[in-house]
Scaffold this active site. Sequence first.
Site, PDB file in Angstrom:
ATOM      1  N   HIS A  27       0.895  -1.140  -0.030  1.00 26.01           N
ATOM      2  CA  HIS A  27      -0.016   0.161  -0.010  1.00 26.01           C
ATOM      3  C   HIS A  27       0.860   1.329   0.007  1.00 26.01           C
ATOM      4  O   HIS A  27       1.253   1.670   0.971  1.00 26.01           O
ATOM      5  CB  HIS A  27      -0.969   0.082   1.354  1.00 26.01           C
ATOM      6  N   HIS A 257      -4.371   4.416  -3.322  1.00 23.61           N
ATOM      7  CA  HIS A 257      -4.534   3.896  -1.933  1.00 23.61           C
ATOM      8  C   HIS A 257      -3.410   2.651  -1.935  1.00 23.61           C
ATOM      9  O   HIS A 257      -2.476   2.562  -0.986  1.00 23.61           O
ATOM     10  CB  HIS A 257      -5.702   2.905  -1.239  1.00 23.61           C
ATOM     11  N   GLU A 404     -14.457  -3.837  26.342  1.00 27.68           N
ATOM     12  CA  GLU A 404     -13.523  -5.062  26.556  1.00 27.68           C
ATOM     13  C   GLU A 404     -12.544  -4.751  25.147  1.00 27.68           C
ATOM     14  O   GLU A 404     -11.487  -5.449  25.759  1.00 27.68           O
ATOM     15  CB  GLU A 404     -14.322  -6.139  26.318  1.00 27.68           C
ATOM     16  N   HIS A 466     -25.291 -14.577  27.728  1.00 30.50           N
ATOM     17  CA  HIS A 466     -24.294 -14.542  28.746  1.00 30.50           C
ATOM     18  C   HIS A 466     -23.428 -15.698  28.679  1.00 30.50           C
ATOM     19  O   HIS A 466     -22.381 -15.957  29.554  1.00 30.50           O
ATOM     20  CB  HIS A 466     -24.711 -14.160  29.964  1.00 30.50           C
TER      21      HIS A 466
HETATM   22  C1  LIG Z   1      -9.912  -4.535  10.601  1.00 30.46           C
HETATM   23  C2  LIG Z   1      -9.307  -4.316   9.132  1.00 30.46           C
HETATM   24  N1  LIG Z   1     -10.311  -4.404   8.377  1.00 30.46           N
HETATM   25  C3  LIG Z   1      -9.964  -4.209   6.888  1.00 30.46           C
HETATM   26  C4  LIG Z   1      -8.621  -4.065   6.662  1.00 30.46           C
HETATM   27  C5  LIG Z   1      -8.127  -4.130   5.019  1.00 30.46           C
HETATM   28  N2  LIG Z   1      -7.695  -2.595   4.780  1.00 30.46           N
HETATM   29  C6  LIG Z   1      -6.587  -2.376   4.677  1.00 30.46           C
HETATM   30  S1  LIG Z   1      -6.121  -0.864   4.291  1.00 30.46           S
HETATM   31  C7  LIG Z   1      -7.727  -0.366   4.320  1.00 30.46           C
HETATM   32  C8  LIG Z   1      -8.395   1.071   4.273  1.00 30.46           C
HETATM   33  C9  LIG Z   1      -7.643   1.780   5.155  1.00 30.46           C
HETATM   34  O1  LIG Z   1      -8.083   3.187   4.606  1.00 30.46           O
HETATM   35  P1  LIG Z   1      -7.293   4.450   5.381  1.00 30.46           P
HETATM   36  O2  LIG Z   1      -7.065   4.109   6.778  1.00 30.46           O
HETATM   37  O3  LIG Z   1      -7.917   5.758   5.044  1.00 30.46           O
HETATM   38  O4  LIG Z   1      -5.829   4.319   4.705  1.00 30.46           O
HETATM   39  P2  LIG Z   1      -5.216   4.925   3.470  1.00 30.46           P
HETATM   40  O5  LIG Z   1      -6.213   4.809   2.261  1.00 30.46           O
HETATM   41  O6  LIG Z   1      -5.232   6.591   3.716  1.00 30.46           O
HETATM   42  O7  LIG Z   1      -4.044   4.368   3.356  1.00 30.46           O
HETATM   43  C10 LIG Z   1      -8.550  -1.499   4.634  1.00 30.46           C
HETATM   44  C11 LIG Z   1     -10.167  -1.861   4.446  1.00 30.46           C
HETATM   45  C12 LIG Z   1      -7.696  -4.099   7.488  1.00 30.46           C
HETATM   46  N3  LIG Z   1      -6.532  -4.061   7.447  1.00 30.46           N
HETATM   47  N4  LIG Z   1      -8.192  -3.904   8.911  1.00 30.46           N
END
Ligand SMILES: Cc1ncc(C[n+]2csc(CCOP(=O)(O)OP(=O)(O)O)c2C)c(N)n1
Length: 654
Positions: A27, A257, A404, A466
Amino acid sequence: MSVSNKEMANAIRALSIDAVEAAKSGHVGLPLGMADAATVLFTKFLKHNPADPDWADRDRFVLSAGHGSMLIYSLLHLTGYDSVSRDDIRNFRQVGASTPGHPENFVTKGVETTTGPLGQGIATAVGMAMAERHLNARFGDDLVNHKTYVLAGDGCLMEGVSQEAITLAGHMKLSNLIVLFDDNAVTIDGGTDMADNTDQCARFEASDWATKRVDGHDPADVEAALAWAQTQDKPVMLAVKTIIGYGAKRAGTGPAHGGPYGEEEVATVRESIGWPHAPFDIPSDIEAAWAEAGTRSKADYDAWTSHANASPHKATFDNALGDALPANLSDVVNAHKKSVVEGGKDDATRKWSGAVLEKLTEAIPEMVGGSADLTGSNNTKTAQTAPMTTSNWSGRYVHYGIREHGMAAAMNGMSLHGGIVPYSGTFLVFADYSRGAIRIGALMGERVIHVMTHDSIGLGEDGPTHQPVEHVASLRAMPNMMVFRPCDGVETAECWETALRNTTGPSTMALTRQKVKSARTVHTDKNLSAKGGYVLSDADGAQAVIIATGSEVEIAMAAQTELAAKGIPVRVVSMPCMDLFEQQSESYQQETLGGSLPRIAVEAGVRFGWDRWIGYDGGFVGMNSFGASAPYQELYAKFGITADAVVAEVEKRV
Ligand SMILES: Cc1ncc(C[n+]2csc(CCOP(=O)(O)OP(=O)(O)O)c2C)c(N)n1
């Protein structure tokens, strides 16, 4: 001629695009966008020493948006950490390199915590910042006085766990916590406005944070904001406006991205940032400027080292930050076990846990407890552990509130920070809520102890919402997680000792709400639970083996008595920790489980995982549905978890 912030940032950009292109994955949008701001942080603010990544008083930098891993790898490499070489960057995401897809603290020195699951980093950082304040109160400014910086993206802030983290940090007035929010308004699918309209500054302010909007491509603005952040008396969130994929044609859009941009786009980026150099090549003046930036805390480091060495607290401090436990821990536990046996009382294992915690928290000043608003039910608070508050940071008990997931993540952060052995409580069924953090803790190998009470239908009237059914099995399935389900006061003490000695991973203590009959009625200094399973009660000429855990050991013992009356001698094995039993030699396992004798297990949970020990043709008495709301004795009868059912399973097989 001095090298500009822009040129230094471009080195991060270049390494990041080159690495992602070479790996053909990754990324790159975030490192391109945040390079300017991160350069300001690392060259002007972050207190660290690449030559000593474990320096106890270093600032922590947490890349919560872990997918942007090339940002931190570039920073570590450029500032001089041995852990990330140019070759490691060339081999981004490849076997053997210290540059895995997402940052892993156990692979790469300088990475403070493992991130990737969005939201974990910011929540873990809250625990780090709390640990810093606690240890500051214990050891003073000379030894502990540092900040925790977090880089979080839109994704981190959309995740629910961030809300728990933000509200906890605001409540605790963590002025040592500074979050740089990469406010680029883009995620994977496209613009954030497809899914979210939150005013993040207003949101943080509502939880008593100080916030400021910053132009992330103006180093002077970032520097001024970071300087301002140092002076606040509350946690700070800087909304750093950036353009994702800075320099590319697709900048500022969803496709910026991630993923490799391809030759053409890479050429565009190089041209627009003015970077004519060969892939992975960095001009020597820029390299030198970064190397110099890596030494920026040298004076602080030297001063700290001499203060620390002169401090009367240094030995205790080193001891606290190490994993060592007091030399007399076994004596403490044995004295307690003896008194439990002599007392001859029956009680719930959650109560027994509270009783042994009184002794353990007295012996181990690093233990910091807590609960997600179930203190009286979890029995996690002891006389030694006063509440940790903004006016008493030396307190050792955290009222985590009903958070939690945030609690489990904060415990990871405390453990990673060092100097704290965190434990906390909730109901076992809510392990699902904290699972994301529990799992990362297991992956990282952190000693975090999750007290999970109300561990079966035995909690009774609160009903199936629960009552855990699959939770013990599912936590056992998690690699590097030790699940303990002790059967009485003695086993509870033994399991606690074993959990504390397990310095390379988390433990779960599954404990009953209801009173259970004591099974261990003769004292021994030996920790029988440490092997995970052992013969609790043998019989001459045993024809079958009953294996039980926790509250069902009592049922196994009753079945043994019934069967003896029928002329069928059976052995009872108590298995408080299946994970540890699995680690024993095959000969010990076979010997304990009676070789080829028929085996019957009894546990008020699902059968999943038991076949390994009882065989596909073994007998199992437990749950195969959700529970129900009623007094627990009636539930055990309703769901057929009874001595009679165990007897019937044995009789079918002998
Ligand atoms: C809990 C979780 N859900 C989904 C993902 C897959 N994922 C990786 S990056 C991303 C998007 C993140 O967006 P942002 O924080 O705005 O990062 P940017 O696009 O600015 O790099 C997703 C959905 C992940 N890594 N963790």
